[in-house]
Design an enzyme around this catalytic site. Structure first.
Site, PDB file in Angstrom:
ATOM      1  N   THR A 117      16.317  13.305  52.475  1.00 17.34           N
ATOM      2  CA  THR A 117      17.412  13.802  51.651  1.00 17.34           C
ATOM      3  C   THR A 117      18.766  13.477  52.256  1.00 17.34           C
ATOM      4  O   THR A 117      18.895  13.397  53.484  1.00 17.34           O
ATOM      5  CB  THR A 117      17.282  15.339  51.512  1.00 17.34           C
ATOM      6  OG1 THR A 117      18.495  15.843  50.961  1.00 17.34           O
ATOM      7  CG2 THR A 117      17.074  16.024  52.858  1.00 17.34           C
ATOM      8  N   TYR A 141      17.496  23.398  54.947  1.00 13.18           N
ATOM      9  CA  TYR A 141      16.759  22.387  54.166  1.00 13.18           C
ATOM     10  C   TYR A 141      16.929  21.010  54.819  1.00 13.18           C
ATOM     11  O   TYR A 141      15.947  20.320  55.120  1.00 13.18           O
ATOM     12  CB  TYR A 141      17.270  22.372  52.720  1.00 13.18           C
ATOM     13  CG  TYR A 141      16.786  21.183  51.926  1.00 13.18           C
ATOM     14  CD1 TYR A 141      15.431  20.953  51.744  1.00 13.18           C
ATOM     15  CD2 TYR A 141      17.696  20.280  51.363  1.00 13.18           C
ATOM     16  CE1 TYR A 141      14.978  19.847  51.033  1.00 13.18           C
ATOM     17  CE2 TYR A 141      17.257  19.185  50.646  1.00 13.18           C
ATOM     18  CZ  TYR A 141      15.900  18.972  50.488  1.00 13.18           C
ATOM     19  OH  TYR A 141      15.471  17.879  49.786  1.00 13.18           O
TER      20      TYR A 141
END
Ligand code: UDP
Length: 331
Positions: A117, A141
């Site tokens: 990501t 995250y």
């Protein structure tokens, strides 16, 4: 034909990749615990309901299927939730990936494609951000994925193992024929949230932060259509299977839209003037995240087809209109 094991293949991005793999004739097994994925989303190959924590089942599936490559999508993906529940992210994204990599290693699988990501960059010093920018995530995250990238870098030097890490920017849109799309129990992503508000599921859409140092004060993101991202996976897979080396690629279009621009597009596409409010900044949000995607274009010859916010929002809207209660499509 080559065999590909896809974790999280019943989820949003995974299911679009399974669709594309299937169309190209690959043999596929989806391994998914269905915590946020759906059986109906797996359009090709077999689905095994299993958890990455279940190492015995993983072993059995690897033994029977003997994949040539693994694509690993299964993960928790919400920035806000990761700030509230960091350990859940280290469990689901980091510890479970360690289980998977141990299995991959034990079975001598040498080709691995990882869903990473843009959140691994944190607040990039320069935008568009290049792959060699420092990894400095600002939310759990991003950290949970950055640790996996480190594991992959280390693993490649110990064995014949090769991997491609694809760093996704903001993935959105849906299958052109609205067969599959985003269907989470709780949707926090901007485009889906805006469309659900247009549909009447929420009273209003909140814009999180209007005082960022961007032209209109709202965050800027690089929105990429899920089918272009699926194609990037196919190219990465071919590259590895043909003997390419481990590498990391950004997946985005190289330009961004502000939250306000996305909201305006959602109003235009849906022809609904839903209510928009302004709220505090959401913790863990960098102001601007835009990819420099020249590397994947050059090295993998990626040629995106859907670099068009209107198409992205339109396909998401067509899908959203099909989605009934219980996050399943009507008929
Ligand atoms: N956002 C917003 N309202 C919402 C959902 C998202 O203002 O209801 C903003 C969010 O703060 C971020 C951008 O939209 O600046 C994209 O957020 P999203 O959750 O879609 O993706 P992320 O960038 O966190 O992966």
């Amino acid at each position: 034909m080559k065999r590909v094991l896809v974790t999280g293949g019943a989820g949003y991005i995974g299911s679009h990749v399974v669709k594309t793999l299937g169309e190209k004739g690959y043999e596929i097994i989806t391994y998914d615990n269905l915590s946020s994925g759906h059986e109906w989303a797996v359009l090709h190959g077999r689905l095994i309901k299993g958890d990455l924590a279940d190492k015995d089942l993983l072993d059995k599936v690897f033994e029977e299927f003997a994949p040539d490559a693994v694509m690993h999508f299964a993960a928790s993906i919400q920035v806000g939730e990761s700030v509230r529940e960091p350990l859940l992210y280290y469990r689901n994204n980091t510890a479970n990936t360690l289980n998977l990599l141990e299995t991959v290693s034990r079975h001598g699988i040498n080709n691995f494609i990882f869903s990473s990501t843009a959140a691994v960059y944190g607040i990039p010093g320069r935008v568009p951000v290049e792959e060699d920018a420092p990894l400095a995530p600002i939310n759990p995250y991003g950290s949970s994925k950055a640790v996996v990238e480190q594991m992959l870098r280390d693993l490649q030097f110990s064995k014949n193992f090769k991997y491609i890490s694809l760093r996704y920017f903001n993935v959105a849109g849906a299958d052109r024929d609205a067969r599959i799309g985003q269907a989470y129990k709780e949707s926090t992503h901007l485009i889906t949230r805006a469309l659900k508000t247009a549909k009447g599921e929420f009273q209003k859409l909140q814009i999180f932060g209007t005082d960022y140092s961007t032209p209109d004060g709202t965050c800027i993101r690089d929105y990429i259509h899920v089918d272009d991202l699926a194609e990037a996976h196919i190219l990465a897979l071919r590259y590895l299977l043909e003997g390419g080396d481990s590498d990391v690629f950004n997946c985005g279009y190289g330009h961004g839209y502000s939250v306000r621009e996305v909201v305006d597009m959602a109003k235009r596409v849906t022809a609904k003037d839903f209510i928009v409010g302004e709220a505090q900044r959401r913790e863990g949000d960098p102001p601007i995240l835009v990819a420099d995607s020249s590397k994947i274009k050059q090295k993998l010859n990626w040629r995106p087809q859907y670099d068009d916010l209107q198409y992205i929002v339109k396909t998401a809207w067509e899908w959203e209109k099909r989605l009934g209660p219980g996050s399943a499509p009507f008929s």
